[in-house]
Design a protein around this motif. Structure first.
Motif, mmCIF file in Angstrom:
data_model
loop_
_atom_site.group_PDB
_atom_site.id
_atom_site.type_symbol
_atom_site.label_atom_id
_atom_site.label_comp_id
_atom_site.label_asym_id
_atom_site.label_seq_id
_atom_site.Cartn_x
_atom_site.Cartn_y
_atom_site.Cartn_z
ATOM 1 N N UNK B 135 -50.941 68.877 7.609
ATOM 2 C CA UNK B 135 -51.996 68.938 8.622
ATOM 3 C C UNK B 135 -51.412 69.233 10.002
ATOM 4 N N UNK B 136 -50.153 68.852 10.205
ATOM 5 C CA UNK B 136 -49.509 69.039 11.512
ATOM 6 C C UNK B 136 -48.741 70.344 11.587
ATOM 7 N N UNK B 137 -48.906 71.202 10.592
ATOM 8 C CA UNK B 137 -48.186 72.474 10.557
ATOM 9 C C UNK B 137 -48.335 73.231 11.865
ATOM 10 N N UNK B 138 -47.217 73.739 12.373
ATOM 11 C CA UNK B 138 -47.264 74.538 13.585
ATOM 12 C C UNK B 138 -47.127 73.728 14.861
ATOM 13 N N UNK B 139 -47.334 72.431 14.793
ATOM 14 C CA UNK B 139 -47.170 71.593 15.991
ATOM 15 C C UNK B 139 -45.684 71.368 16.241
ATOM 16 N N UNK B 140 -45.315 71.354 17.511
ATOM 17 C CA UNK B 140 -43.900 71.228 17.860
ATOM 18 C C UNK B 140 -43.449 69.779 17.770
ATOM 19 N N UNK B 141 -42.241 69.573 17.220
ATOM 20 C CA UNK B 141 -41.655 68.233 17.199
ATOM 21 C C UNK B 141 -41.537 67.742 18.630
ATOM 22 N N UNK B 142 -41.935 66.494 18.850
ATOM 23 C CA UNK B 142 -41.959 65.936 20.196
ATOM 24 C C UNK B 142 -40.572 65.466 20.614
ATOM 25 N N UNK B 143 -40.295 65.493 21.909
ATOM 26 C CA UNK B 143 -39.042 64.898 22.364
ATOM 27 C C UNK B 143 -39.285 63.575 23.088
ATOM 28 N N UNK B 144 -40.513 63.056 22.968
ATOM 29 C CA UNK B 144 -40.870 61.796 23.615
ATOM 30 C C UNK B 144 -40.178 60.627 22.921
ATOM 31 N N UNK B 145 -39.455 59.847 23.674
ATOM 32 C CA UNK B 145 -38.843 58.634 23.144
ATOM 33 C C UNK B 145 -39.195 57.492 24.085
ATOM 34 N N UNK B 146 -39.783 56.448 23.530
ATOM 35 C CA UNK B 146 -40.180 55.296 24.352
ATOM 36 C C UNK B 146 -38.932 54.692 25.008
ATOM 37 N N UNK B 147 -39.057 54.179 26.252
ATOM 38 C CA UNK B 147 -37.889 53.603 26.931
ATOM 39 C C UNK B 147 -37.223 52.498 26.101
ATOM 40 N N UNK B 148 -38.054 51.734 25.358
ATOM 41 C CA UNK B 148 -37.481 50.660 24.540
ATOM 42 C C UNK B 148 -36.620 51.205 23.403
ATOM 43 N N UNK B 149 -36.832 52.482 23.049
ATOM 44 C CA UNK B 149 -36.122 53.045 21.894
ATOM 45 C C UNK B 149 -34.848 53.768 22.309
ATOM 46 N N UNK B 150 -34.484 53.667 23.595
ATOM 47 C CA UNK B 150 -33.304 54.395 24.071
ATOM 48 C C UNK B 150 -32.044 53.999 23.313
ATOM 49 N N UNK B 151 -31.924 52.686 23.060
ATOM 50 C CA UNK B 151 -30.727 52.219 22.346
ATOM 51 C C UNK B 151 -30.718 52.721 20.908
ATOM 52 N N UNK B 152 -31.893 52.674 20.278
ATOM 53 C CA UNK B 152 -31.989 53.169 18.897
ATOM 54 C C UNK B 152 -31.626 54.648 18.842
ATOM 55 N N UNK B 153 -32.085 55.393 19.844
ATOM 56 C CA UNK B 153 -31.778 56.822 19.914
ATOM 57 C C UNK B 153 -30.271 57.031 20.047
ATOM 58 N N UNK B 154 -29.642 56.205 20.882
ATOM 59 C CA UNK B 154 -28.194 56.321 21.074
ATOM 60 C C UNK B 154 -27.459 56.007 19.778
ATOM 61 N N UNK B 155 -27.956 55.000 19.049
ATOM 62 C CA UNK B 155 -27.324 54.669 17.763
ATOM 63 C C UNK B 155 -27.520 55.805 16.763
ATOM 64 N N UNK B 156 -28.701 56.422 16.793
ATOM 65 C CA UNK B 156 -28.956 57.565 15.913
ATOM 66 C C UNK B 156 -28.011 58.711 16.202
ATOM 67 N N UNK B 157 -27.772 58.949 17.477
ATOM 68 C CA UNK B 157 -26.855 60.017 17.879
ATOM 69 C C UNK B 157 -25.427 59.671 17.433
ATOM 70 N N UNK B 158 -25.064 58.392 17.604
ATOM 71 C CA UNK B 158 -23.725 57.964 17.195
ATOM 72 C C UNK B 158 -23.546 58.149 15.689
ATOM 73 N N UNK B 159 -24.609 57.872 14.928
ATOM 74 C CA UNK B 159 -24.578 58.056 13.473
ATOM 75 C C UNK B 159 -24.281 59.518 13.160
ATOM 76 N N UNK B 160 -24.918 60.414 13.902
ATOM 77 C CA UNK B 160 -24.797 61.850 13.663
ATOM 78 C C UNK B 160 -23.356 62.332 13.891
ATOM 79 N N UNK B 161 -22.670 61.701 14.861
ATOM 80 C CA UNK B 161 -21.318 62.152 15.193
ATOM 81 C C UNK B 161 -20.232 61.303 14.529
ATOM 82 N N UNK B 162 -20.639 60.270 13.785
ATOM 83 C CA UNK B 162 -19.671 59.370 13.146
ATOM 84 C C UNK B 162 -19.136 60.002 11.861
ATOM 85 N N UNK B 163 -17.810 60.117 11.772
ATOM 86 C CA UNK B 163 -17.239 60.579 10.505
ATOM 87 C C UNK B 163 -17.457 59.509 9.453
ATOM 88 N N UNK B 164 -17.764 59.918 8.235
ATOM 89 C CA UNK B 164 -17.993 58.912 7.195
ATOM 90 C C UNK B 164 -17.588 59.429 5.824
#
Lengths: 111, 255
Positions: B135-164
């Motif tokens: 139903x959401x086809x064609x809609x752009x992925x949002x870049x909105x991140x709630x201020x409370x989620x800043x830390x979670x976002x940083x952890x997500x980014x760290x996960x992406x760059x973490x060798x494993x």
């Protein structure tokens, strides 16, 4: 003989001009499990495939296919035929447990 | 240690010689497909993912067993939730956790419909996520991140760059540094999540984002996390933001 219940997509125009080449397309959701794979417990996953697919148009057999395990999951089929008279297009699918699914679409041919 | 490092260096050299270089802007995995698969994804009839979309539409209108009401009786047509999809995962300020589409559906099943939540990767959950994302086809992925989620976002980014894993590869090693390069017969994509749930030829079925994360983790011989686990939600949040602007293209067809 049991009934087979499968998600099936059928593309067929409902009205065509006489003599026109009609395309019938089918997409069905089925695992087409080969019977050769082992599950996580090491046991053989039993074979489960569609075994036969028949298409009739106005009581003539258009296609009679015997399917083998090498055919991928969720198979897609396309047929084309010349529409010369109005009548039902009947799709009969049978799996290897003798369960059957029949889907009928009406095709109207206008001269 | 030495031979292994050598082997890795060799692998990297092989990559480098074939590398297409870093992409200039975010590209959907669609850009890394061959013509046949692009055509299959674009086909409004033959795209196999549409089988799940069809089923999802039926489930959306169907009352769950046990007398609860159907999704549609509260939400109306699935399209009403279309604006929500590109903004997920999002921060829930009440539970103080991230929530993704699968989680929201399961929560609704428990709290509102009074049924057991559909298990992750079950046909029902895949069908419903496919229907809503479709139903959401064609809609752009949002870049909105709630201020409370800043830390979670940083952890997500760290996960992406973490060798494993035994191969000591991070997500970024393949999906950023060598995106576009060949890995055996395949072309490495940028690891964007705008097409999920995807119909993956390797699986011969539909799969969620978390299934793909688990698959990738296993491919580098790392222990995968559970479906819906916090690290995956954080990664999903980072990837949503990383691919912000890409259109939702569910159900995408991928190799």
């Amino acid at each position: 003989m049991g009934t087979l219940s499968l998600p099936l997509r059928v593309a067929l125009p409902s009205t065509v001009a006489a003599g026109e080449v009609v395309s019938l397309r089918l997409l069905l959701q089925h695992p087409m499990e080969t019977g050769y794979r082992l599950g996580e417990d090491g046991a053989r996953i039993p074979r489960q495939i569609i075994q036969s697919l028949r298409v009739y148009y106005a009581d003539r057999c258009l296609a009679d296919l015997t399917l083998q395990p090498a055919i991928s999951a969720n198979p897609y089929f396309a047929f084309s035929f010349i529409a010369d008279r109005s009548g039902p297009v009947r799709i009969e699918i049978q799996d290897d447990q003798e369960r059957q699914l029949t889907d009928v679409r009406e095709l109207t041919v206008v001269p | 240690m030495f031979p292994r490092r050598c082997a890795r260096a060799g692998l990297c050299l092989l990559f480098l010689s074939l590398s297409a270089g870093p992409a200039l802007s975010a590209q959907s995995g669609l850009a890394y497909l061959g013509d046949e698969l692009r055509a299959l994804q674009a086909d409004p009839f033959a795209n196999p993912g549409l089988l799940w979309v069809d089923r999802g539409e039926a489930l959306w209108h169907q009352a769950p067993p046990g007398g609860g009401s159907a999704c549609a009786s509260c939400h109306g047509p699935a399209e009403t939730l279309a604006p929500l999809v590109p903004a997920l995962p999002r921060w829930n300020s009440e539970s103080r956790r991230l929530e993704h589409l699968e989680g929201l559906i399961r929560q609704c099943q428990t709290d509102q419909q009074g049924t057991a939540p559909a298990p992750y990767e079950s046909e029902a959950l895949l069908a419903l996520t496919a229907r809503l994302s479709f139903a959401a086809r064609g809609r752009a992925l949002s870049n909105q991140v709630a201020p409370e989620a800043t830390e979670a976002l940083a952890r997500g980014k760290a996960f992406f760059y973490q060798q494993r894993g035994q191969l000591e590869l991070s997500c970024a090693d393949c999906h950023e540094r060598y995106a576009g390069a060949r890995l055996r017969g395949d072309r490495v994509s940028e690891g964007m999540i705008n097409g999920f749930p995807i119909y993956r030829l390797t699986w011969q079925t539909l799969g969620s984002r978390h299934r793909m994360f688990r698959w990738c983790n296993e491919a580098v011989r790392a222990e995968p996390y559970a479906y819906g686990a916090e690290p995956y939600l954080e990664l999903e949040l980072y990837l949503r933001q990383r691919g912000a602007g890409l259109p939702v293209e569910t159900p995408a067809v991928r190799r």
